[in-house]
Structures are given as C-alpha cells and as structure tokens.
Design an enzyme around this catalytic site. Structure first.
Site, PDB file in Angstrom:
ATOM      1  N   LYS A  65       0.842  -1.206   0.000  1.00 43.81           N
ATOM      2  CA  LYS A  65       0.000   0.000   0.000  1.00 43.81           C
ATOM      3  C   LYS A  65       0.873   1.249   0.000  1.00 43.81           C
ATOM      4  CE  LYS A  65      -4.111   1.880   1.989  1.00 43.81           C
ATOM      5  NZ  LYS A  65      -5.461   1.403   2.073  1.00 43.81           N
ATOM      6  N   ARG A  91     -11.826   2.178  -1.016  1.00 42.68           N
ATOM      7  CA  ARG A  91     -10.549   1.740  -0.455  1.00 42.68           C
ATOM      8  C   ARG A  91     -10.188   2.659   0.708  1.00 42.68           C
ATOM      9  NH1 ARG A  91      -7.408  -1.683  -2.798  1.00 42.68           N
ATOM     10  NH2 ARG A  91      -8.719  -1.709  -4.640  1.00 42.68           N
ATOM     11  N   HIS A 109     -20.684   9.298   1.879  1.00 47.48           N
ATOM     12  CA  HIS A 109     -21.085   7.930   2.194  1.00 47.48           C
ATOM     13  C   HIS A 109     -22.615   7.834   2.202  1.00 47.48           C
ATOM     14  CE1 HIS A 109     -20.565   3.899   3.764  1.00 47.48           C
ATOM     15  NE2 HIS A 109     -21.554   4.163   4.600  1.00 47.48           N
TER      16      HIS A 109
HETATM   17  C1  GAR Z   1     -21.976   6.869  -3.861  1.00 47.78           C
HETATM   18  O1  GAR Z   1     -23.328   6.608  -3.519  1.00 47.78           O
HETATM   19  C2  GAR Z   1     -21.132   7.048  -2.608  1.00 47.78           C
HETATM   20  O2  GAR Z   1     -21.856   7.580  -1.524  1.00 47.78           O
HETATM   21  C3  GAR Z   1     -20.709   5.628  -2.314  1.00 47.78           C
HETATM   22  O3  GAR Z   1     -20.456   5.075  -3.574  1.00 47.78           O
HETATM   23  C4  GAR Z   1     -21.356   5.636  -4.519  1.00 47.78           C
HETATM   24  C5  GAR Z   1     -20.575   6.000  -5.765  1.00 47.78           C
HETATM   25  O4  GAR Z   1     -21.437   6.343  -6.808  1.00 47.78           O
HETATM   26  N1  GAR Z   1     -19.562   5.597  -1.479  1.00 47.78           N
HETATM   27  C6  GAR Z   1     -19.326   4.681  -0.534  1.00 47.78           C
HETATM   28  O5  GAR Z   1     -20.068   3.736  -0.333  1.00 47.78           O
HETATM   29  C7  GAR Z   1     -18.056   4.906   0.283  1.00 47.78           C
HETATM   30  N2  GAR Z   1     -18.003   4.063   1.421  1.00 47.78           N
HETATM   31  P1  GAR Z   1     -20.889   7.074  -8.099  1.00 47.78           P
HETATM   32  O6  GAR Z   1     -19.699   6.243  -8.624  1.00 47.78           O
HETATM   33  O7  GAR Z   1     -22.031   7.046  -9.071  1.00 47.78           O
HETATM   34  O8  GAR Z   1     -20.471   8.454  -7.709  1.00 47.78           O
END
Ligand code: GAR
Length: 190
Positions: A65, A91, A109
C-alpha cells in the site's frame, strides 16, 4: 481556486455532479486529476470527455500500500493538488496520503454515519428495515467511514423501499449536497 483530485472506483455520477457544478459556476474549483483504482471503470470515460487528466492505478500491481500511495502522491504533488475528494472510492486511505493531506480529504457515504459504514451501506439499511437513512459527508481519517462529520441529510424510506429506489434517492441528494458542501468548505478553509 482549489485544485482538487477526485478519487473514484465506479460509475462516477458524483464525479459528474462536481464537474457539472464547476461548469455551472456553483463550485469554484478545478478538477486537476482523477485517480481511479479500477481500470475500466466508467468514471474514466467521463473524465476523458472533459479532458481531465486521469491516473488508473491497480493496487494489485504494487508490492505494498505504501508504494501504491507513493505513486499517487507523486502525481498529486506534480499537479499541486490542494484537496482530495473521495467519490465512490472503495478503499481505505493510508498514512502516506493522510499525513500529506491532513484535514484536506473528504468522503461521501450513502448512510447516516455512524450507521452502516463500509460496503453496501444501502443494502445494509434495507436489510435493517430502518425508516430513515441518508447521506454523510465527512473528513477522512484512518478508519472505515469514521472521520469528523461535515454534513448529513436524512432520507425517509417508504414501506416498499428497495435497494434500487433508495439508491436513486441517495444519488439525487448526493449530487446536490456534495458540490454545495465542497463550495462551503473551500470558502471557509482558505
Ligand atoms: C456513492 O453513492 C457514494 O456515496 C458511495 O459510492 C457511490 C458511488 O457512486 N460511497 C461509498 O459507499 C463509500 N463508502 P458514483 O460512482 O455514481 O459516484
């Protein structure tokens, strides 16, 4: 004007919302780089459409990493990035980037943290049959979706809510809330 790097792993609808807000004059920032850890992810095509520089880095091609993040850090420094915006980057951020960008990494999130951290937050909310879920924007620390909360928005669930319908509602809120919150942050954190 803040120079931001967006980190994303997937479709990039939040990436798109940020780019749209910049183009529409609602967010004063420049997306100077997209960092994508999943070669082939649709977000790379979106960036290409706007001629936004991208780096596509597969962690499995690095021995550790540390070396993975050092490679990213090199690019961030070369482009004088001020701020890292995680938008569906699935990640954990390691100490290399956390130390260099202390207080300057944010994440979005799809739940009301601390409820439902980690993967598939929307599925977790459906399974738990909660009546209210939502969206959280927070500073990033070494934990999984644990840093100080900047903004939250509640979303009520209907009785027949499915993962698909909730995801749609969440995206709708995210696409307004993320650019809006970034604009507020950038004007307060000079
Ligand atoms: C979003 O809903 C974001 O909140 C989530 O991934 C999605 C990405 O959507 N993030 C997480 O779950 C982080 N832990 P996108 O690629 O269409 O922007």
């Amino acid at each position: 004007m803040k120079k931001i790097a967006i980190f994303a792993s997937g479709s990039g609808s939040n990436f798109q919302a940020i780019v749209d807000a910049i183009q529409g004059g609602q967010l004063a920032a420049e997306v100077s780089l997209l960092v994508c850890d999943r070669p082939g992810a649709f977000v790379l095509e979106r960036a290409e459409r706007y001629s936004i520089p991208t780096i596509s880095v597969a962690p499995k091609n690095y021995p550790s990493k540390l070396e993975y993040e050092l490679d990213i850090l090199k690019e961030l420094r070369a482009r004088e990035i001020d701020f890292i915006v995680l938008a569906g980057y699935m990640r954990l951020i390691g100490t290399t980037l956390l130390n260099e960008f202390e207080g300057r990494i944010v994440n979005i999130h799809p739940s009301l943290l601390p409820a439902f951290p980690g993967k598939d937050a929307i599925g977790q909310a459906i399974t738990a049959k909660v009546q209210v879920s939502g969206v959280t924007i927070h500073f990033v620390d070494e934990g999984m979706d644990t840093g100080p909360i900047i903004e939250q928005r509640e979303i009520p669930l209907t009785e027949d809510e499915t993962k698909e319908t909730l995801q749609k509602k969440i995206h709708h809120i995210e696409h307004q809330l993320y650019p809006e919150t970034l604009q507020r942050l950038f004007t307060t954190l000079k």
